[in-house]
Scaffold this motif. Structure first.
Motif, PDB file in Angstrom:
ATOM      1  N   PHE A 288       0.795  -0.874   0.054  1.00 46.87           N
ATOM      2  CA  PHE A 288       0.007  -0.334  -0.224  1.00 46.87           C
ATOM      3  C   PHE A 288       0.846   1.422  -0.200  1.00 46.87           C
ATOM      4  O   PHE A 288       0.686   2.398  -0.467  1.00 46.87           O
ATOM      5  N   ALA A 289       2.016   1.322   1.197  1.00 45.99           N
ATOM      6  CA  ALA A 289       2.095   2.077   0.964  1.00 45.99           C
ATOM      7  C   ALA A 289       3.477   2.964  -0.380  1.00 45.99           C
ATOM      8  O   ALA A 289       3.830   3.468  -1.082  1.00 45.99           O
ATOM      9  N   VAL A 290       3.884   1.643  -1.140  1.00 47.62           N
ATOM     10  CA  VAL A 290       5.500   1.885  -2.096  1.00 47.62           C
ATOM     11  C   VAL A 290       3.723   1.721  -2.833  1.00 47.62           C
ATOM     12  O   VAL A 290       4.246   3.226  -4.009  1.00 47.62           O
ATOM     13  N   THR A 291       3.167   1.449  -3.526  1.00 50.91           N
ATOM     14  CA  THR A 291       1.916   1.769  -4.625  1.00 50.91           C
ATOM     15  C   THR A 291       1.660   3.209  -4.328  1.00 50.91           C
ATOM     16  O   THR A 291       1.464   4.147  -5.189  1.00 50.91           O
ATOM     17  N   GLY A 292       1.249   4.102  -2.905  1.00 49.98           N
ATOM     18  CA  GLY A 292       1.149   5.627  -2.562  1.00 49.98           C
ATOM     19  C   GLY A 292       1.798   6.739  -3.012  1.00 49.98           C
ATOM     20  O   GLY A 292       2.047   7.707  -3.496  1.00 49.98           O
ATOM     21  N   GLU A 293       3.613   5.616  -2.830  1.00 49.66           N
ATOM     22  CA  GLU A 293       4.380   7.150  -3.324  1.00 49.66           C
ATOM     23  C   GLU A 293       4.521   6.829  -4.959  1.00 49.66           C
ATOM     24  O   GLU A 293       5.226   7.674  -5.436  1.00 49.66           O
ATOM     25  N   ILE A 294       4.846   5.481  -5.496  1.00 47.11           N
ATOM     26  CA  ILE A 294       4.840   5.874  -7.009  1.00 47.11           C
ATOM     27  C   ILE A 294       3.338   6.339  -7.522  1.00 47.11           C
ATOM     28  O   ILE A 294       3.921   7.002  -8.533  1.00 47.11           O
ATOM     29  N   ILE A 295       2.196   6.452  -7.013  1.00 48.94           N
ATOM     30  CA  ILE A 295       1.257   7.037  -7.071  1.00 48.94           C
ATOM     31  C   ILE A 295       1.659   8.877  -7.612  1.00 48.94           C
ATOM     32  O   ILE A 295       1.259   9.030  -8.105  1.00 48.94           O
ATOM     33  N   PHE A 296       1.469   8.759  -6.339  1.00 49.29           N
ATOM     34  CA  PHE A 296       2.400  10.368  -5.560  1.00 49.29           C
ATOM     35  C   PHE A 296       3.700  10.845  -6.791  1.00 49.29           C
ATOM     36  O   PHE A 296       3.177  12.117  -6.513  1.00 49.29           O
ATOM     37  N   ALA A 297       4.360   9.834  -6.330  1.00 47.57           N
ATOM     38  CA  ALA A 297       5.510  10.367  -7.243  1.00 47.57           C
ATOM     39  C   ALA A 297       4.904  10.869  -8.701  1.00 47.57           C
ATOM     40  O   ALA A 297       5.407  12.150  -9.450  1.00 47.57           O
ATOM     41  N   LEU A 298       3.903   9.825  -9.885  1.00 51.80           N
ATOM     42  CA  LEU A 298       3.406  10.161 -10.804  1.00 51.80           C
ATOM     43  C   LEU A 298       2.966  11.604 -10.857  1.00 51.80           C
ATOM     44  O   LEU A 298       2.923  12.739 -12.108  1.00 51.80           O
ATOM     45  N   LEU A 299       2.555  11.386  -9.853  1.00 53.31           N
ATOM     46  CA  LEU A 299       1.113  13.104 -10.290  1.00 53.31           C
ATOM     47  C   LEU A 299       2.314  14.483 -10.068  1.00 53.31           C
ATOM     48  O   LEU A 299       1.931  15.182 -10.195  1.00 53.31           O
ATOM     49  N   GLN A 300       3.034  14.012  -9.251  1.00 50.09           N
ATOM     50  CA  GLN A 300       3.813  15.326  -9.081  1.00 50.09           C
ATOM     51  C   GLN A 300       4.886  15.527 -10.398  1.00 50.09           C
ATOM     52  O   GLN A 300       5.060  17.089 -10.971  1.00 50.09           O
ATOM     53  N   ILE A 301       5.042  14.338 -11.170  1.00 52.41           N
ATOM     54  CA  ILE A 301       5.877  14.470 -12.104  1.00 52.41           C
ATOM     55  C   ILE A 301       4.632  15.048 -13.418  1.00 52.41           C
ATOM     56  O   ILE A 301       5.199  16.196 -14.585  1.00 52.41           O
ATOM     57  N   TRP A 302       3.515  14.872 -13.258  1.00 53.18           N
ATOM     58  CA  TRP A 302       1.992  15.020 -14.334  1.00 53.18           C
ATOM     59  C   TRP A 302       2.136  17.223 -13.802  1.00 53.18           C
ATOM     60  O   TRP A 302       2.024  17.799 -14.988  1.00 53.18           O
ATOM     61  N   LEU A 303       2.438  17.068 -12.628  1.00 52.63           N
ATOM     62  CA  LEU A 303       2.179  18.738 -12.805  1.00 52.63           C
ATOM     63  C   LEU A 303       2.752  19.680 -13.235  1.00 52.63           C
ATOM     64  O   LEU A 303       3.212  20.472 -13.514  1.00 52.63           O
ATOM     65  N   HIS A 304       4.184  18.550 -12.933  1.00 52.80           N
ATOM     66  CA  HIS A 304       5.232  19.691 -13.224  1.00 52.80           C
ATOM     67  C   HIS A 304       6.099  20.216 -15.049  1.00 52.80           C
ATOM     68  O   HIS A 304       5.609  20.959 -15.251  1.00 52.80           O
ATOM     69  N   ILE A 305       4.910  18.644 -15.605  1.00 56.37           N
ATOM     70  CA  ILE A 305       4.938  18.864 -17.017  1.00 56.37           C
ATOM     71  C   ILE A 305       3.605  19.987 -17.455  1.00 56.37           C
ATOM     72  O   ILE A 305       3.625  20.719 -18.120  1.00 56.37           O
ATOM     73  N   HIS A 306       3.085  19.412 -16.325  1.00 59.22           N
ATOM     74  CA  HIS A 306       1.682  20.379 -16.882  1.00 59.22           C
ATOM     75  C   HIS A 306       1.782  21.458 -16.598  1.00 59.22           C
ATOM     76  O   HIS A 306       1.217  22.861 -17.674  1.00 59.22           O
ATOM     77  N   ASN A 307       2.988  22.267 -15.525  1.00 60.19           N
ATOM     78  CA  ASN A 307       2.621  23.617 -15.709  1.00 60.19           C
ATOM     79  C   ASN A 307       3.689  24.156 -15.847  1.00 60.19           C
ATOM     80  O   ASN A 307       3.923  25.076 -16.347  1.00 60.19           O
ATOM     81  N   SER A 308       4.796  23.220 -16.169  1.00 61.56           N
ATOM     82  CA  SER A 308       6.316  23.669 -16.627  1.00 61.56           C
ATOM     83  C   SER A 308       6.158  23.994 -18.879  1.00 61.56           C
ATOM     84  O   SER A 308       6.758  24.503 -18.717  1.00 61.56           O
ATOM     85  N   VAL A 309       5.922  22.563 -18.889  1.00 64.13           N
ATOM     86  CA  VAL A 309       5.937  21.746 -20.033  1.00 64.13           C
ATOM     87  C   VAL A 309       4.716  22.613 -21.187  1.00 64.13           C
ATOM     88  O   VAL A 309       5.103  23.578 -22.268  1.00 64.13           O
ATOM     89  N   LEU A 310       4.052  21.797 -20.697  1.00 67.41           N
ATOM     90  CA  LEU A 310       2.599  22.274 -21.405  1.00 67.41           C
ATOM     91  C   LEU A 310       2.246  23.634 -21.570  1.00 67.41           C
ATOM     92  O   LEU A 310       1.300  24.231 -22.644  1.00 67.41           O
ATOM     93  N   SER A 311       2.414  24.336 -20.560  1.00 64.61           N
ATOM     94  CA  SER A 311       2.052  25.965 -20.558  1.00 64.61           C
ATOM     95  C   SER A 311       2.540  27.256 -20.926  1.00 64.61           C
ATOM     96  O   SER A 311       4.132  26.450 -21.002  1.00 64.61           O
ATOM     97  N   ALA A 312       2.567  27.913 -21.091  1.00 62.83           N
ATOM     98  CA  ALA A 312       3.210  29.687 -21.735  1.00 62.83           C
ATOM     99  C   ALA A 312       4.186  29.333 -20.338  1.00 62.83           C
ATOM    100  O   ALA A 312       5.560  30.128 -20.948  1.00 62.83           O
ATOM    101  N   ASN A 313       4.271  28.775 -19.246  1.00 61.22           N
ATOM    102  CA  ASN A 313       4.569  29.498 -18.362  1.00 61.22           C
ATOM    103  C   ASN A 313       5.971  28.549 -18.031  1.00 61.22           C
ATOM    104  O   ASN A 313       6.163  27.078 -17.977  1.00 61.22           O
ATOM    105  N   LYS A 314       7.234  28.642 -17.642  1.00 62.56           N
ATOM    106  CA  LYS A 314       8.717  28.428 -18.081  1.00 62.56           C
ATOM    107  C   LYS A 314       9.204  28.265 -16.763  1.00 62.56           C
ATOM    108  O   LYS A 314      10.486  27.457 -16.394  1.00 62.56           O
ATOM    109  N   SER A 315       8.820  29.191 -15.937  1.00 63.62           N
ATOM    110  CA  SER A 315       9.120  28.384 -14.092  1.00 63.62           C
ATOM    111  C   SER A 315       9.122  27.856 -13.649  1.00 63.62           C
ATOM    112  O   SER A 315       7.850  26.574 -14.410  1.00 63.62           O
TER     113      SER A 315
END
Length: 389
Positions: free
Chosen positions: A129-156
Motif C-alpha cells: 500500500f505504501a509503495v503504491t501510494g509513493e509511486i502514485i504520488f511521484a507520478l502525480l508530481q511529475i504530471w503536475l511538473h509537465i503540466h505547469n512547466s512544459v504544456l503551459s506558457a509559464n517556463k518557471s
C-alpha cells in the motif's frame, strides 16, 4: 530454538535498520544515521512553518501550511517515540523471544506461529500500500511538473504542493530544495511503515498469547470431568490452569508495558493527526478547480484514515482475544471439576467482568467504535470550520 528476528520480524528489522531504529545495531554509524534522518524530517517541518515569517498570514495559507505541517509532525512524533524508546523496543523483542523459548507444546508453538505469519502478511500488505501510494504520488508530481512547466506558457518551476520557506533563492537552489523535500517524504514513508508494522507484529503476538491461554484452559477442562478425575490428579489440573493464567497475565503485562512507554507519544500523535485530518478535509471541501491543490490533501487524508483504521483494528483484536479467554473458561464444564478447581475458575471468571482495553495517550480507548467516533468527529469539525471560514 525459533529466532523471531529472522523468522517473523525480518522485514520489520530491515525497515527499522534503514531508519536507524533497530535496537540490536546501535553503532556510532547508526547513531549518525538516526540523527541525519531525524534532522531531515525536523527541518522539513520547520521550513513549512517559517513561511509565516515572510508571507502575509491568511486563512488560506494557515489551512495549507497546518494541514501538511501537522501531518509531518505526526510522522516526526512517531519516529521520535521509537528513538526515545530504543531500549523499550529491545525489551519487547526479548520478552517475545523468551516466551517462544518457554513453549514446549507443539500446538502452542503452532498457535504463535500462526499469529507470526499474520503479522508478516500485515507488514507485506501495508508495504505494498505504501509503495503504491509513493509511486502514485511521484507520478502525480511529475504530471503536475509537465503540466505547469512544459504544456503551459509559464517556463518557471511549478508551484510547490507543500508550501515551504528556505530563506534562499528557490529558483537557484531548486534541485537542492527538491532533493531535501523528496528525502523528507521518503523518510516519512519509511517511518510510518516501519514503526507501524513493528507495533502491529508485536500486538499480533500478544493476541497469540491470549489464544494459547484459551488452549491451555481447554486442555485442562474440556474433557469429560468424571473420566478426567480418574486419568488426571487434581494437582495436574490445578497446574494446567495456573499455566493458562500465567500466560494470560503475561499477555496483559506486555500490552500494558507497551502502552505505558508510548503513552505520551500517542497523546500528541492523536492530537496532531486529528488537526491535520480536519484541515485536510477542509482543503478538499474548498477545492476551486486547481488540481494541484487537491492532490496532497486527498493523499494525506487517505493515509491518516488508513492508519486510524489499522491501529484501532489491531487494538480491538487485543480486547476481543482477552474476552475470548473468559468465554472459553465459561463454556467448559468447570462446574463439574473438583471444588478447589472451581474456586480458582470462579476467580478467573470474576476477572472477566472487567474489560481489558488498549488505552492510547491515556485518554483514547482504541477500538473500531472509537475509530468510527473519530471519523464522525473529523467530518463534524471539518463542517464547522468550512461553514465559519
Amino acid at each position: 530454538m525459533i529466532s523471531l528476528e529472522t523468522r517473523y520480524f525480518n522485514t520489520n528489522r530491515i525497515l527499522l535498520l534503514i531508519l536507524g531504529l533497530w535496537p540490536y545495531k546501535q553503532s556510532l554509524f547508526t547513531r549518525l544515521q538516526l540523527i541525519l534522518l531525524f534532522n531531515t524530517l525536523t527541518t522539513y517541518v520547520l521550513f513549512q512553518f517559517t513561511i509565516f515569517l515572510t508571507s502575509k498570514c491568511t486563512l488560506d495559507l494557515i489551512l495549507k501550511v497546518f494541514s501538511s505541517g501537522f501531518f509531518f509532525v505526526c510522522i516526526m512524533i512517531k519516529y521520535n517515540s521509537f528513538c526515545v524508546n530504543i531500549n523499550t523496543i529491545k525489551s519487547m523483542c526479548e520478552q517475545l523471544q523468551n516466551l517462544y523459548n518457554e513453549l514446549k507444546d507443539v500446538n502452542e508453538v503452532a498457535i504463535l506461529e500462526k499469529y507470526g505469519s499474520r503479522s508478516k502478511r500485515f507488514t507485506t500488505a501495508i508495504m505494498v500500500f505504501a509503495v503504491t501510494g509513493e509511486i502514485i504520488f511521484a507520478l502525480l508530481q511529475i504530471w503536475l511538473h509537465i503540466h505547469n512547466s512544459v504544456l503551459s506558457a509559464n517556463k518557471s518551476h511549478p508551484p510547490e504542493i507543500v508550501i515551504t520557506e528556505y530563506f534562499i533563492d528557490q529558483e537557484k537552489y531548486f534541485y537542492l530544495i527538491t532533493m531535501h523535500r523528496y528525502a523528507a517524504w521518503i523518510i516519512g514513508g519509511f517511518a510510518m511503515v516501519g514503526t507501524g508494522t513493528w507495533l502491529i507484529a508485536y500486538l499480533q503476538h500478544i493476541c497469540g498469547m491470549f489464544n494459547i491461554a484459551c488452549y491451555r484452559i481447554e486442555q485442562a477442562m474440556t474433557a469429560d470431568i468424571i473420566q478426567m478425575r480418574c486419568l488426571k490428579s487434581e494437582k495436574e489440573i490445578h497446574k494446567e490452569i495456573i499455566c493458562a493464567i500465567d500466560i494470560h497475565r503475561k499477555a496483559m503485562k506486555y500490552t500494558n508495558f507497551f502502552i505505558i512507554n508510548f503513552e505520551r507519544s500517542f497523546f500528541f500523535l492523536i492530537a496532531s493527526g486529528m488537526v491535520s485530518l480536519c484541515l485536510n478535509l477542509v482543503c478538499i471541501a474548498m477545492f476551486d478547480g486547481h488540481i494541484e491543490q487537491l492532490v496532497l490533501p486527498i493523499v494525506m487524508s487517505i493515509v491518516l484514515y488508513f492508519y486510524l483504521f489499522i491501529a484501532n483494528y489491531v487494538a480491538q483484536e487485543i480486547t476481543e482475544h482477552n474476552s475470548y479467554v473468559f468465554v472459553t473458561t465459561y463454556d467448559n464444564q468447570w462446574y463439574m471439576a473438583p471444588l478447589n478447581i472451581q474456586k480458582m475458575v470462579l476467580f478467573l471468571l470474576q476477572r472477566g467482568t472487567k474489560s481489558f482495553n488498549v488505552i492510547l495517550g491515556g485518554i483514547f480507548v482504541a477500538s473500531m467504535e472509537s475509530a468510527a467516533s473519530l471519523l464522525s468527529a473529523s467530518i463534524s469539525y471539518c463542517t464547522v470550520l468550512y461553514s465559519t471560514r
